[in-house]
Design an enzyme around this catalytic site. Structure first.
Site, PDB file in Angstrom:
ATOM      1  CD  GLU A 260      -1.972   2.197   1.300  1.00 34.28           C
ATOM      2  OE1 GLU A 260      -1.736   2.909   0.301  1.00 34.28           O
ATOM      3  OE2 GLU A 260      -2.027   2.644   2.448  1.00 34.28           O
ATOM      4  CB  CYS A 294      -1.264   7.258   1.238  1.00 35.86           C
ATOM      5  SG  CYS A 294      -2.481   6.196   1.978  1.00 35.86           S
TER       6      CYS A 294
END
Ligand code: NAD
Length: 490
Positions: A260, A294
């Protein structure tokens, strides 16, 4: 914009002592591998003990032993222990949240939300674990064709400083709910939240070796853990560069990965929307978690007809932002995590200005103590300016006008990363086109929300591989085994 750091608010030390947790034992007496700082006042907090090569070998042996126990524990019994641990996490939410804010600088409200979000990953995965069914394939008489789903084995997990509890929670939850053991290397910059969570599992009665926590030299730890035959799967939440490096190490050892990684989210604002309202929302969303999440918006692509309205609303909202210590209940934006990130913000601004760009708002450090940077919007920049190509991971963003949706899609898809984007439109046609043609993992239309545990999160291309959460949240931690069993006596 105001800035006043109140050091007395931010100095409360957590009720956790940072240590390594290996085979059910806390280890504190190791040389320091990192000095934790409070990013709101740059004050040194404490040293993090680093794992030695021997510690890592012990952690691997413990994870192997823990796996043998845990994989053979019925899922219902595993859930009893996990439920107990997560109840403790919720009981200690305030202490853990304060710890997160102290070490990371995010607003205390964001830290509280992170604790609850972290707990909710376990709620979801525990329910999934009870339904992690295999399959029986129709076969001829005397033959049973079974597809078993089994835990993959000991996991090596690596997590970042921006979400010190929720990233470890994703990894621990996926591993433990699937029946795997895990060695977690949490971020040395923000160690205490992971320590607090591991304590909850220890008190809940998790067997020794199932969950191990280490800190140390990141390169040394990852090389050792990934190369070991004990480790069967590797997962990271972090930067693209580290993700590619760990994926290479895992590839050499033929191990699957769940990555990720970073992104650079575009926000596409189409013709005919209330751009002023969206501009205000956009600023709020941008500065969530001190703009260090993110999927944080970074590239605002605005239809030319509503561009001025968007920019002026964003600027007005940015001017109202109170830049303060995250412990201060009235803060809207806290510091970035380090002096390095502060310098990165200034570089994005200087690069834009050197290419003829304008600073619509912000553009500089706030105050002289703590890593505070003003919410910043850059305009009139070329598409190859650093702010348009490098993930900012901080409160700097750019606005670019577009004429056609084709043009917006081309810019949005032009980077090697493809994690998340946001779009605002009032036509079904545009919404369908955006859903089909944006090359990424997560798209939010007409809001700035991100996936809850019930829907998958993750990216495509350089943003990683695999998904966390959603109906397949345990898949990365499980492996299928085909059993073809003749029932006749031999
Ligand atoms: P960085 O890549 O230098 O460090 C990030 C983290 O990775 C640190 O905690 C570090 O300990 C760890 N790390 C570094 N080398 C490692 C290795 N060989 N093995 C295991 N772990 C290792 O990034 P930074 O400058 O601190 O942060 C900025 C960039 O990082 C941003 O551009 C952003 O994309 C990325 N990032 C992303 C996330 C995310 O949630 N996706 C989180 C943190 C950082």
């Amino acid at each position: 914009m105001s800035n006043q750091t109140n050091s007395s608010i931010g100095d409360t030390l957590p009720q956790t002592r940072v240590g390594l947790f290996i085979d059910g034992e806390w280890i504190y007496d190791r040389p320091s591998c990192f000095e934790v700082l409070n990013p709101s006042n740059e004050q040194a907090l404490y040293a993090v003990p680093g794992a030695t090569a021997k510690d890592l070998e012990r952690a691997l042996a413990a994870a192997q032993k823990g796996f043998e126990i845990w994989r053979n524990t019925p899922p219902v019994e595993r859930n009893v222990i996990i439920t107990r641990a997560i109840a403790l996490v919720r009981e200690r939410a305030e202490m853990i949240a304060r710890t997160i804010t102290l070490e990371n600088g995010k607003l205390i409200a964001d830290a509280r939300a992170e604790v609850e979000r972290s707990a909710s990953f376990f709620d979801w995965d525990m329910a999934q674990a009870l339904r992690a069914y295999g399959t029986i394939v129709p076969g001829e008489a005397g033959m049973q064709k079974l597809i078993l789903r089994q835990p993959i084995g000991p996991v090596a997990g690596f997590t970042p400083w921006n979400v010190p509890l929720s990233a470890p929670s994703r990894k621990i939850s996926g591993a433990l709910c699937s029946g795997c053991s895990i060695i977690l290397k949490a971020a040395e910059e923000t160690p205490s939240a992971a320590v607090a969570m591991v304590q909850c599992f220890e008190e809940a009665g998790l067997p020794k070796g199932v969950l191990n926590l280490v800190f140390g030299n990141p390169a040394e730890v990852s090389t050792t853990l990934i190369a070991s035959p004990v480790t069967r799967m590797v997962t990271l939440t972090g930067s693209v560069a580290v993700g590619k490096h760990l994926t290479q190490l895992a590839g050499q050892a033929m191990k699957p990965v769940l990555m990720e990684l970073g992104g650079h989210a575009a926000v596409i604002v189409c013709e005919g929307v209330n751009a002023a309202a969206i501009g205000r929302m956009a600023l709020k969303s941008k500065i969530r978690i001190n703009a260090q999440w993110c999927a944080a918006p970074g590239r605002f692509l605005i239809h030319e007809s509503v561009y001025e309205a968007f920019v002026s609303a964003y600027v007005d909202a940015a001017l109202e932002v109170r830049v303060l210590d995250g412990m201060d209940a009235s803060a809207d934006l806290g510091p970035v995590s380090s002096g390095r990130r502060l310098a990165a913000m200034q570089h994005l601004v200087d690069d834009a200005v050197s290419r003829g760009g304008k600073v619509a708002v912000g553009g500089a450090r706030v105050g002289s103590r703590g890593y505070f940077f003003a919410p910043t919007l850059l305009t009139d920049i070329p598409l190859d300016a650093a702010i348009m190509t490098d993930e900012p991971f901080g409160p700097v963003a750019a606005a670019v006008p577009f004429k056609t949706l084709d043009e917006a899609l081309r810019i949005a898809n032009s980077l090697p990363v493809g994690l998340a984007a946001f779009a605002f439109t009032n036509t079904l046609e545009e919404a369908e086109r955006l859903s089909r043609d944006l090359d990424l993992g997560v798209l939010s239309i007409n809001h700035f929300g991100a996936p809850d545990p019930d829907t998958p999160f993750g990216g495509v291309r350089d943003s990683g591989m695999g998904r966390e959460g959603g109906p397949w949240s345990l898949d990365a931690y499980m492996v299928s085994k085909t059993v073809l069993q003749k029932t006749a006596r031999v």
